[in-house]
Design a protein around this motif. Sequence first.
Motif, mmCIF file in Angstrom:
data_model
loop_
_atom_site.group_PDB
_atom_site.id
_atom_site.type_symbol
_atom_site.label_atom_id
_atom_site.label_comp_id
_atom_site.label_asym_id
_atom_site.label_seq_id
_atom_site.Cartn_x
_atom_site.Cartn_y
_atom_site.Cartn_z
ATOM 1 N N LYS A 49 0.625 4.639 14.040
ATOM 2 C CA LYS A 49 0.135 3.603 15.064
ATOM 3 C C LYS A 49 -0.990 3.413 14.471
ATOM 4 C CE LYS A 49 0.585 6.607 18.981
ATOM 5 N NZ LYS A 49 -0.275 6.906 20.636
ATOM 6 N N ARG A 50 -1.681 3.667 13.137
ATOM 7 C CA ARG A 50 -2.870 2.705 12.788
ATOM 8 C C ARG A 50 -2.554 1.777 11.553
ATOM 9 N NH1 ARG A 50 -7.958 5.297 9.589
ATOM 10 N NH2 ARG A 50 -8.071 2.962 9.979
ATOM 11 N N PHE A 51 -0.626 2.173 10.841
ATOM 12 C CA PHE A 51 0.230 1.714 10.446
ATOM 13 C C PHE A 51 1.048 0.336 11.414
ATOM 14 C CE2 PHE A 51 3.942 0.887 7.520
ATOM 15 C CZ PHE A 51 3.582 0.250 6.751
ATOM 16 N N ALA A 52 1.260 0.179 12.335
ATOM 17 C CA ALA A 52 2.765 -0.227 13.156
ATOM 18 C C ALA A 52 0.649 -0.706 13.210
ATOM 19 C CB ALA A 52 2.146 0.622 13.584
ATOM 20 N N LYS A 53 0.271 -0.892 13.755
ATOM 21 C CA LYS A 53 -0.580 -1.588 13.893
ATOM 22 C C LYS A 53 -1.235 -2.740 13.182
ATOM 23 C CE LYS A 53 -3.069 0.820 17.958
ATOM 24 N NZ LYS A 53 -4.024 1.824 18.447
ATOM 25 N N GLY A 54 -1.275 -2.414 11.638
ATOM 26 C CA GLY A 54 -1.971 -2.947 10.606
ATOM 27 C C GLY A 54 -3.180 -3.273 10.339
ATOM 28 N N GLU A 55 -4.108 -1.832 10.780
ATOM 29 C CA GLU A 55 -5.070 -1.246 10.352
ATOM 30 C C GLU A 55 -5.341 -0.972 9.026
ATOM 31 O OE1 GLU A 55 -6.009 1.501 13.665
ATOM 32 O OE2 GLU A 55 -6.289 0.050 14.995
ATOM 33 N N ILE A 56 -4.083 -0.697 8.693
ATOM 34 C CA ILE A 56 -3.812 0.214 7.849
ATOM 35 C C ILE A 56 -2.988 -0.658 6.357
ATOM 36 C CG2 ILE A 56 -5.577 2.173 7.499
ATOM 37 C CD1 ILE A 56 -2.547 3.604 7.451
ATOM 38 N N SER A 57 -3.418 -0.562 4.903
ATOM 39 C CA SER A 57 -2.081 -1.331 4.429
ATOM 40 C C SER A 57 -0.753 0.018 3.790
ATOM 41 C CB SER A 57 -2.501 -1.565 2.979
ATOM 42 O OG SER A 57 -2.985 -0.680 2.033
ATOM 43 N N TYR A 61 -1.390 4.164 3.428
ATOM 44 C CA TYR A 61 -0.494 4.958 4.752
ATOM 45 C C TYR A 61 -0.225 5.746 3.412
ATOM 46 C CZ TYR A 61 3.862 6.850 6.918
ATOM 47 O OH TYR A 61 4.510 7.532 7.885
ATOM 48 N N GLU A 62 0.986 5.636 2.510
ATOM 49 C CA GLU A 62 1.580 6.827 1.596
ATOM 50 C C GLU A 62 0.779 7.801 0.997
ATOM 51 O OE1 GLU A 62 4.595 6.821 0.855
ATOM 52 O OE2 GLU A 62 5.603 5.476 2.776
ATOM 53 N N GLU A 63 -0.883 6.733 1.137
ATOM 54 C CA GLU A 63 -2.083 7.960 -0.011
ATOM 55 C C GLU A 63 -2.490 9.407 1.503
ATOM 56 O OE1 GLU A 63 -5.786 7.768 -1.345
ATOM 57 O OE2 GLU A 63 -4.764 5.993 -1.870
ATOM 58 N N SER A 64 -2.689 8.643 2.381
ATOM 59 C CA SER A 64 -3.067 9.682 3.453
ATOM 60 C C SER A 64 -2.269 9.944 4.041
ATOM 61 C CB SER A 64 -3.493 8.924 4.633
ATOM 62 O OG SER A 64 -4.854 8.181 4.507
ATOM 63 N N LYS A 65 -0.531 10.072 4.163
ATOM 64 C CA LYS A 65 0.564 10.675 4.177
ATOM 65 C C LYS A 65 0.800 11.800 3.516
ATOM 66 C CE LYS A 65 5.488 10.213 5.341
ATOM 67 N NZ LYS A 65 6.547 9.806 5.735
ATOM 68 N N LYS A 66 0.433 11.974 2.069
ATOM 69 C CA LYS A 66 0.674 12.019 1.327
ATOM 70 C C LYS A 66 -1.016 13.692 0.898
ATOM 71 C CE LYS A 66 2.825 9.942 -2.378
ATOM 72 N NZ LYS A 66 2.872 9.294 -3.752
ATOM 73 N N VAL A 67 -1.713 12.902 1.638
ATOM 74 C CA VAL A 67 -2.698 14.106 1.737
ATOM 75 C C VAL A 67 -2.598 15.137 2.803
ATOM 76 C CG1 VAL A 67 -5.123 13.849 2.814
ATOM 77 C CG2 VAL A 67 -4.892 12.573 0.892
ATOM 78 N N LEU A 68 -2.042 14.705 3.895
ATOM 79 C CA LEU A 68 -1.867 15.434 5.043
ATOM 80 C C LEU A 68 -0.687 16.118 4.698
ATOM 81 C CD1 LEU A 68 -2.217 12.931 7.973
ATOM 82 C CD2 LEU A 68 -3.563 14.435 7.377
ATOM 83 N N GLU A 69 0.252 16.230 4.204
ATOM 84 C CA GLU A 69 1.509 16.589 3.874
ATOM 85 C C GLU A 69 1.044 18.126 3.160
ATOM 86 O OE1 GLU A 69 4.726 14.649 2.349
ATOM 87 O OE2 GLU A 69 5.160 13.811 4.986
ATOM 88 N N SER A 70 -0.311 17.490 2.219
ATOM 89 C CA SER A 70 -0.257 18.795 1.082
ATOM 90 C C SER A 70 -1.063 19.567 1.628
ATOM 91 C CB SER A 70 -1.011 17.894 0.063
ATOM 92 O OG SER A 70 -2.900 17.551 0.761
ATOM 93 N N ASP A 71 -2.287 19.166 2.931
ATOM 94 C CA ASP A 71 -2.891 20.268 3.762
ATOM 95 C C ASP A 71 -1.772 21.361 4.528
ATOM 96 O OD1 ASP A 71 -5.270 19.297 2.981
ATOM 97 O OD2 ASP A 71 -5.461 17.641 4.811
#
Length: 72
Positions: A49-57, A61-71
């Motif tokens: 949602k934050r990526f879709a709203k344009g709040e993050i680049s 998004y990709e970096e945060s997604k990797k961190v979440l998937e590694s957890d």
Amino acid sequence: MHYFDGHWGGMHFIWWIIWLILLIWIFFVPYDIPYRKNENENPNDILKKRFAKGEISKEEYEESKKVLESDK
């Protein structure tokens, strides 16, 4: 002079209706109220949602997604 002769009249009837509406509203209000924070959202949904709203680049998004998937 009797104000209530055992029938449903006047203001007494209106108060019963008000109490009935209040009880119905308390017990049958939907739990999924709009604009209320949804407790069922997981971190990935919030990130999307934050990526879709344009709040993050895209990079954030990709970096945060990797961190979440590694957890997991």
